[in-house]
Write a protein that holds these residues in place. Structure first.
Motif, PDB file in Angstrom:
ATOM      1  N   SER A 329       0.853  -1.182   0.000  1.00 55.59           N
ATOM      2  CA  SER A 329       0.000   0.000   0.000  1.00 55.59           C
ATOM      3  C   SER A 329       0.888   1.230   0.000  1.00 55.59           C
ATOM      4  CB  SER A 329      -0.925  -0.008   1.224  1.00 55.59           C
ATOM      5  OG  SER A 329      -1.749   1.140   1.237  1.00 55.59           O
ATOM      6  N   ALA A 330       0.373   2.322  -0.558  1.00 56.45           N
ATOM      7  CA  ALA A 330       1.138   3.571  -0.614  1.00 56.45           C
ATOM      8  C   ALA A 330       0.162   4.729  -0.758  1.00 56.45           C
ATOM      9  CB  ALA A 330       2.128   3.554  -1.776  1.00 56.45           C
ATOM     10  N   ASN A 331       0.623   5.921  -0.415  1.00 52.47           N
ATOM     11  CA  ASN A 331      -0.221   7.102  -0.556  1.00 52.47           C
ATOM     12  C   ASN A 331       0.133   7.857  -1.832  1.00 52.47           C
ATOM     13  OD1 ASN A 331       2.241   8.123   0.203  1.00 52.47           O
ATOM     14  ND2 ASN A 331       1.449   9.454   1.815  1.00 52.47           N
ATOM     15  N   LYS A 332      -0.603   8.932  -2.050  1.00 53.10           N
ATOM     16  CA  LYS A 332      -0.432   9.707  -3.278  1.00 53.10           C
ATOM     17  C   LYS A 332       0.962  10.309  -3.364  1.00 53.10           C
ATOM     18  CE  LYS A 332      -2.004  11.723  -7.039  1.00 53.10           C
ATOM     19  NZ  LYS A 332      -2.337  10.927  -8.233  1.00 53.10           N
ATOM     20  N   ALA A 333       1.511  10.734  -2.210  1.00 53.16           N
ATOM     21  CA  ALA A 333       2.845  11.331  -2.221  1.00 53.16           C
ATOM     22  C   ALA A 333       3.891  10.332  -2.686  1.00 53.16           C
ATOM     23  CB  ALA A 333       3.190  11.858  -0.826  1.00 53.16           C
ATOM     24  N   CYS A 334       3.726   9.063  -2.320  1.00 53.96           N
ATOM     25  CA  CYS A 334       4.665   8.033  -2.761  1.00 53.96           C
ATOM     26  C   CYS A 334       4.563   7.830  -4.274  1.00 53.96           C
ATOM     27  CB  CYS A 334       4.389   6.730  -2.016  1.00 53.96           C
ATOM     28  SG  CYS A 334       5.477   5.363  -2.467  1.00 53.96           S
ATOM     29  N   ILE A 340       4.741   7.520 -10.947  1.00 53.35           N
ATOM     30  CA  ILE A 340       3.768   6.614 -11.554  1.00 53.35           C
ATOM     31  C   ILE A 340       2.405   6.897 -10.949  1.00 53.35           C
ATOM     32  CG2 ILE A 340       5.443   4.793 -12.050  1.00 53.35           C
ATOM     33  CD1 ILE A 340       4.582   3.389  -9.530  1.00 53.35           C
ATOM     34  N   GLU A 341       1.351   6.299 -11.555  1.00 45.47           N
ATOM     35  CA  GLU A 341       0.004   6.477 -11.044  1.00 45.47           C
ATOM     36  C   GLU A 341      -0.196   5.629  -9.781  1.00 45.47           C
ATOM     37  OE1 GLU A 341      -2.708   5.519 -14.100  1.00 45.47           O
ATOM     38  OE2 GLU A 341      -2.100   7.180 -15.428  1.00 45.47           O
ATOM     39  N   PHE A 351      12.751  -2.000  -4.639  1.00 49.01           N
ATOM     40  CA  PHE A 351      14.168  -2.124  -4.971  1.00 49.01           C
ATOM     41  C   PHE A 351      14.437  -1.859  -6.449  1.00 49.01           C
ATOM     42  CE2 PHE A 351      13.934  -4.543  -1.008  1.00 49.01           C
ATOM     43  CZ  PHE A 351      14.993  -3.982  -0.319  1.00 49.01           C
ATOM     44  N   THR A 352      13.364  -1.806  -7.252  1.00 46.73           N
ATOM     45  CA  THR A 352      13.532  -1.415  -8.655  1.00 46.73           C
ATOM     46  C   THR A 352      13.990   0.034  -8.757  1.00 46.73           C
ATOM     47  OG1 THR A 352      11.745  -2.947  -9.223  1.00 46.73           O
ATOM     48  CG2 THR A 352      12.368  -1.333 -10.899  1.00 46.73           C
ATOM     49  N   TYR A 353      13.632   0.841  -7.769  1.00 46.85           N
ATOM     50  CA  TYR A 353      13.932   2.268  -7.819  1.00 46.85           C
ATOM     51  C   TYR A 353      15.131   2.652  -6.931  1.00 46.85           C
ATOM     52  CZ  TYR A 353       9.276   2.405  -9.858  1.00 46.85           C
ATOM     53  OH  TYR A 353       8.189   2.206 -10.668  1.00 46.85           O
ATOM     54  N   ILE A 354      15.724   1.671  -6.264  1.00 46.43           N
ATOM     55  CA  ILE A 354      16.881   1.951  -5.401  1.00 46.43           C
ATOM     56  C   ILE A 354      18.147   1.528  -6.137  1.00 46.43           C
ATOM     57  CG2 ILE A 354      17.985   1.454  -3.185  1.00 46.43           C
ATOM     58  CD1 ILE A 354      15.269   0.875  -2.020  1.00 46.43           C
ATOM     59  N   PRO A 355      19.125   2.411  -6.297  1.00 44.10           N
ATOM     60  CA  PRO A 355      20.384   2.028  -6.958  1.00 44.10           C
ATOM     61  C   PRO A 355      21.054   0.864  -6.231  1.00 44.10           C
ATOM     62  CG  PRO A 355      20.234   4.407  -6.709  1.00 44.10           C
ATOM     63  CD  PRO A 355      19.096   3.835  -5.936  1.00 44.10           C
ATOM     64  N   HIS A 356      21.828   0.096  -6.992  1.00 42.27           N
ATOM     65  CA  HIS A 356      22.437  -1.109  -6.446  1.00 42.27           C
ATOM     66  C   HIS A 356      23.309  -0.822  -5.227  1.00 42.27           C
ATOM     67  CE1 HIS A 356      24.139  -5.114  -6.317  1.00 42.27           C
ATOM     68  NE2 HIS A 356      25.357  -4.582  -6.311  1.00 42.27           N
ATOM     69  N   GLU A 357      24.100   0.263  -5.281  1.00 43.48           N
ATOM     70  CA  GLU A 357      24.985   0.569  -4.157  1.00 43.48           C
ATOM     71  C   GLU A 357      24.224   1.003  -2.911  1.00 43.48           C
ATOM     72  OE1 GLU A 357      24.616   4.142  -6.883  1.00 43.48           O
ATOM     73  OE2 GLU A 357      25.030   1.982  -7.083  1.00 43.48           O
ATOM     74  N   GLN A 358      22.969   1.452  -3.089  1.00 44.28           N
ATOM     75  CA  GLN A 358      22.138   1.854  -1.956  1.00 44.28           C
ATOM     76  C   GLN A 358      21.259   0.714  -1.443  1.00 44.28           C
ATOM     77  OE1 GLN A 358      21.431   4.988  -0.334  1.00 44.28           O
ATOM     78  NE2 GLN A 358      23.404   5.643  -1.166  1.00 44.28           N
ATOM     79  N   LYS A 377      17.259   5.174  13.688  1.00 41.47           N
ATOM     80  CA  LYS A 377      15.902   5.708  13.636  1.00 41.47           C
ATOM     81  C   LYS A 377      15.544   6.212  12.241  1.00 41.47           C
ATOM     82  CE  LYS A 377      15.718   6.970  18.514  1.00 41.47           C
ATOM     83  NZ  LYS A 377      15.518   8.071  19.490  1.00 41.47           N
ATOM     84  N   SER A 378      16.442   6.887  11.611  1.00 40.18           N
ATOM     85  CA  SER A 378      16.201   7.379  10.249  1.00 40.18           C
ATOM     86  C   SER A 378      17.514   7.333   9.474  1.00 40.18           C
ATOM     87  CB  SER A 378      15.647   8.805  10.283  1.00 40.18           C
ATOM     88  OG  SER A 378      16.558   9.686  10.909  1.00 40.18           O
ATOM     89  N   TYR A 379      17.396   7.176   8.196  1.00 37.73           N
ATOM     90  CA  TYR A 379      18.584   7.062   7.347  1.00 37.73           C
ATOM     91  C   TYR A 379      18.256   7.661   5.982  1.00 37.73           C
ATOM     92  CZ  TYR A 379      15.948   3.036   5.613  1.00 37.73           C
ATOM     93  OH  TYR A 379      14.978   2.238   5.090  1.00 37.73           O
ATOM     94  N   ASP A 380      19.321   8.038   5.271  1.00 43.46           N
ATOM     95  CA  ASP A 380      19.168   8.606   3.928  1.00 43.46           C
ATOM     96  C   ASP A 380      19.040   7.479   2.918  1.00 43.46           C
ATOM     97  OD1 ASP A 380      19.411  10.998   5.141  1.00 43.46           O
ATOM     98  OD2 ASP A 380      21.438  11.439   4.453  1.00 43.46           O
ATOM     99  N   GLN A 381      18.125   7.650   1.981  1.00 42.45           N
ATOM    100  CA  GLN A 381      17.911   6.654   0.939  1.00 42.45           C
ATOM    101  C   GLN A 381      17.745   7.376  -0.400  1.00 42.45           C
ATOM    102  OE1 GLN A 381      17.373   2.871   1.359  1.00 42.45           O
ATOM    103  NE2 GLN A 381      18.274   3.444  -0.583  1.00 42.45           N
ATOM    104  N   ILE A 382      18.519   6.955  -1.384  1.00 43.42           N
ATOM    105  CA  ILE A 382      18.435   7.555  -2.727  1.00 43.42           C
ATOM    106  C   ILE A 382      17.471   6.724  -3.568  1.00 43.42           C
ATOM    107  CG2 ILE A 382      19.720   8.096  -4.832  1.00 43.42           C
ATOM    108  CD1 ILE A 382      22.139   8.634  -3.120  1.00 43.42           C
ATOM    109  N   ILE A 383      16.533   7.404  -4.215  1.00 44.32           N
ATOM    110  CA  ILE A 383      15.555   6.782  -5.107  1.00 44.32           C
ATOM    111  C   ILE A 383      15.714   7.406  -6.493  1.00 44.32           C
ATOM    112  CG2 ILE A 383      13.093   6.480  -5.605  1.00 44.32           C
ATOM    113  CD1 ILE A 383      13.909   4.825  -3.256  1.00 44.32           C
ATOM    114  N   VAL A 384      15.748   6.569  -7.503  1.00 47.42           N
ATOM    115  CA  VAL A 384      15.736   7.046  -8.891  1.00 47.42           C
ATOM    116  C   VAL A 384      14.367   6.691  -9.458  1.00 47.42           C
ATOM    117  CG1 VAL A 384      16.806   6.909 -11.155  1.00 47.42           C
ATOM    118  CG2 VAL A 384      18.222   6.699  -9.099  1.00 47.42           C
ATOM    119  N   ASN A 385      13.528   7.706  -9.692  1.00 48.64           N
ATOM    120  CA  ASN A 385      12.145   7.431 -10.105  1.00 48.64           C
ATOM    121  C   ASN A 385      12.066   7.039 -11.567  1.00 48.64           C
ATOM    122  OD1 ASN A 385      12.413   9.797 -11.516  1.00 48.64           O
ATOM    123  ND2 ASN A 385      11.060  10.995 -10.184  1.00 48.64           N
ATOM    124  N   SER A 386      10.838   6.837 -12.041  1.00 46.85           N
ATOM    125  CA  SER A 386      10.627   6.354 -13.409  1.00 46.85           C
ATOM    126  C   SER A 386      11.109   7.342 -14.455  1.00 46.85           C
ATOM    127  CB  SER A 386       9.136   6.056 -13.622  1.00 46.85           C
ATOM    128  OG  SER A 386       8.364   7.231 -13.419  1.00 46.85           O
TER     129      SER A 386
END
Length: 651
Positions: A329-334, A340-341, A351-358, A377-386
């Motif tokens: 499940s996800a919200n509109k912001a995600c 994507i829609e 994991f399709t959107y997370i670079p291999h090194e991340q 508690k929190s960490y940085d995560q790089i996402i490469v979107n569509s």
């Protein structure tokens, strides 16, 4: 008549009869000897077997002695002497046997009647007990299927009144807030409204004592401690029994039964009363729990509705995934973040959107949560979107409890612009700091190469003029000599300014010799005793690292001189392959340590500058201080850029 009197009468009678027989003639003796039969029989009546034996022997002895005196026919007299006691003994024994048989008959009949009555009472009690147990069992079943507490209470009232045959029954509820019992329901009370309007404090009357002690209270009007509470005083009760309503060791109220007539409660009745109290307590608690459960379910539905609204409308990026990374499940912001829609999000794997090194970092956090270890508690995560855009997220991950199937909840915030702004700010601060150091170096060189040299020329000209001019008056010579001395002092200050702005030894020999020179200057000119301790192999640091560390330590020691009111300080530098650790400690008055933002607001720019210099190098500063306990500053700077060269010479 006592046994002693009876024995005395028989003894005297024997003696008188014996004397009479001795003095009597033959005719009187012949008829008088038969009186011994009555004496023997009387002994049997009064003394049973012992009397028969004693009287028989005594009679035989008297008659035998008289037979020898009165008769010439010895054998005939002896036979009569033996026959008369024998008749008396037989008559006595017969009477005793008849008496004992009659007594045995009466005893047997009484025992039979007693056993019959006992069996009847026992059977009747068993029937009554079975009836009460059946009634209690029926009540338990009715309570189990009755959801309304008022119906449960009414059933309990009727059952208590009918089973125990009492005049009045009342149920009180305990309010823990004011420790008071309030009448909930009753039957048989003549002044019900008056009783209901007068609550009973805990510990007062029979109900208050039962609720306070948690045990059964039974009282009768013939007892001294028969103290009815004010609320029930007008009911004129003569027998009262109160049992607390208990469930799971918690007192919830009381159940009272009372009679206006004299009646002693049996053990079976009290057992029934305690059982009823227990059943009522459980029924009341179950009703309360049911109400609480319904309220909680209602609140849960409301909370779920609110959460769903927040989940869908919040600007934070939220998504749920299973153990394989598939989005549940996800919200509109995600969906907007992934480009994507929303309807397609559930078909995606994060994991399709997370670079291999991340991806390794993300999997490590999930594995720590599954193992029960505490993840960050929190960490940085790089996402490469569509669309191929790189997005930096600040992610907080929690474990979802879905039974045997593991899952994760992620709440993230897009910090891409914030991170870029921070990097630009750091880049700007770094360049400003470098520009400041370059300007310090330029001014230092200008002071050393231009200003200082000009002052030297002026000083030499004054000295040469003073030596070569013989025509000067004494006053003029003294004036020029003073001017020359002032020029020397100015030259010394210019050189000191030049060294403070940028010690040349810092560029030529490195950090440690520069600190040794600076500390020697402090010990010599300011009277502050500073100890320098070097741990590990000394290293030639990169220019920006050694300059920044020198400035941080310099500012720390300046604060010690200006504000700490200390007379002793210690500087410890520890070299490692990966970082340099510095500790500056003083024995001054100390202060209340503050966060960086508070340092800026309170005007402590020196400490704030130290923080910024360490941050530019990727390091950190911690300040430990308290009033009256001195101050310790811990500086840690990583060595991550360029290769390191071993120091030589003095270093």
């Amino acid at each position: 008549m006592t046994q002693t009197v009876k024995a005395a009468i028989l003894t005297i009678s024997f003696m008188l009869l014996a004397v009479l027989m001795l003095e009597a003639g033959p005719d009187l003796y012949t008829w008088g000897r038969y009186l011994f039969v009555f004496l023997i029989f009387g002994s049997a009546v009064w003394f049973r077997y012992a009397g028969v034996v004693a009287a028989g022997l005594m009679s035989f002895s008297v008659l035998v002695s008289h037979s020898f005196l009165m008769s010439t026919q010895i054998w005939l007299s002896l036979s009569h002497a033996a026959l008369i006691p024998a008749v008396g003994v037989l008559a006595g024994l017969y009477w005793i046997s008849v008496k004992e048989f009659t007594a045995m008959q009466h005893y047997t009949m009484a025992w039979y009647k007693k056993m019959r009555q006992k069996h009847y009472n026992k059977t009747r009690a068993r029937i009554e007990q079975d009836k009460q147990l059946a009634t209690l069992s029926d009540y338990s079943q009715r309570v189990a299927f009755c959801a309304d507490i008022e119906d449960v209470i009414q059933i309990g009232l009727d059952l208590a009144r009918d089973t125990m045959r009492v005049d009045a029954v009342a149920i009180y509820s305990l309010h823990e807030e004011d420790e008071t019992l309030y009448l909930v329901s009753s039957c048989g009370l003549e002044a019900k409204n008056a009783v209901k309007s007068q609550p009973i404090p805990l510990g007062e009357g029979f109900n208050g004592k039962a609720a306070e002690s948690g045990s059964l209270v039974v009282a009768y009007d013939f007892q001294k401690n028969f103290e009815v509470s004010d609320a029930l005083r007008g009911e004129e009760f003569r027998a009262v029994a109160v049992v607390p309503l208990v469930s799971r060791n918690k007192i919830m109220g009381t159940l009272m039964v009372a009679n206006r007539r004299h009646h002693i409660f049996s053990a079976q009745e009290l057992l029934v009363l305690e059982t009823l109290g227990h059943q009522l307590g459980m029924a009341k608690e179950n009703t309360i729990l049911t109400d609480v459960q319904q309220t909680m379910q209602k609140q849960l539905l409301e909370s779920e509705k609110q959460y769903r609204g927040i989940f869908e409308k919040t600007n934070d990026i939220i998504w749920l995934e299973d153990g394989e990374g598939n989005i549940i499940s996800a919200n509109k912001a995600c969906a907007n973040m992934l480009g994507i829609e929303l309807c397609r999000v559930k078909k995606e794997n994060i994991f399709t959107y997370i670079p291999h090194e991340q991806a390794q970092k993300a999997k490590l956090v999930r594995q720590q949560l599954l193992n029960g270890t505490i993840a960050e508690k929190s960490y940085d995560q790089i996402i490469v979107n569509s669309e191929g855009t790189e997005i930096i997220l600040k992610v907080t991950t929690n474990l979802l409890d879905n039974g045997d199937i593991p899952g994760f909840q992620h709440i993230a915030k897009d910090i891409t612009e914030e991170r870029k702004l921070h990097e630009n700010q750091q880049f700007y601060i770094e360049h400003i700091t470098r520009a400041q150091e370059e300007e310090r170096l330029r001014i230092s060189r200008e002071l050393h190469d231009s200003t200082a040299q000009s002052l030297i020329v002026v000083l030499h000209q004054l000295e040469k003029y003073l030596v070569s001019s013989d025509h000067l008056r004494l006053g003029d010579s003294r004036f020029l000599f003073n001017v020359a001395e002032q020029v020397k002092a100015i030259l010394q200050e210019v050189r000191q300014f030049s060294r403070d702005l940028r010690p040349s030894i810092l560029d030529d020999l490195g950090l440690v010799p520069s600190l040794e020179w600076y500390i020697d200057e402090l010990n010599r000119t300011h009277g502050l005793k500073v100890d320098l301790n070097i741990i590990g192999q000394k290293q030639m640091l990169r220019p920006e690292i050694r300059v920044s560390l020198f400035r941080i330590i310099q500012e720390a020691l300046r604060n010690v001189m200006r504000h700490a009111e200390a007379n002793n300080a210690k500087v410890k530098i520890e070299f490692d392959n990966n970082e340099v650790r510095v500790e500056v400690q003083d024995n001054g008055k100390g202060f209340d340590a503050e966060p960086l933002g508070d340092l800026l607001r309170s005007g402590k720019l020196g400490l704030a500058g130290m923080h910024e210099r360490a941050k530019i190098l990727g390091g950190s500063i911690e300040i430990s201080s308290a009033k009256g306990a001195g101050t310790t500053i811990f500086i840690t700077v990583p060595l991550v850029s360029d290769h390191l060269l071993a120091e030589v010479g003095q270093n």
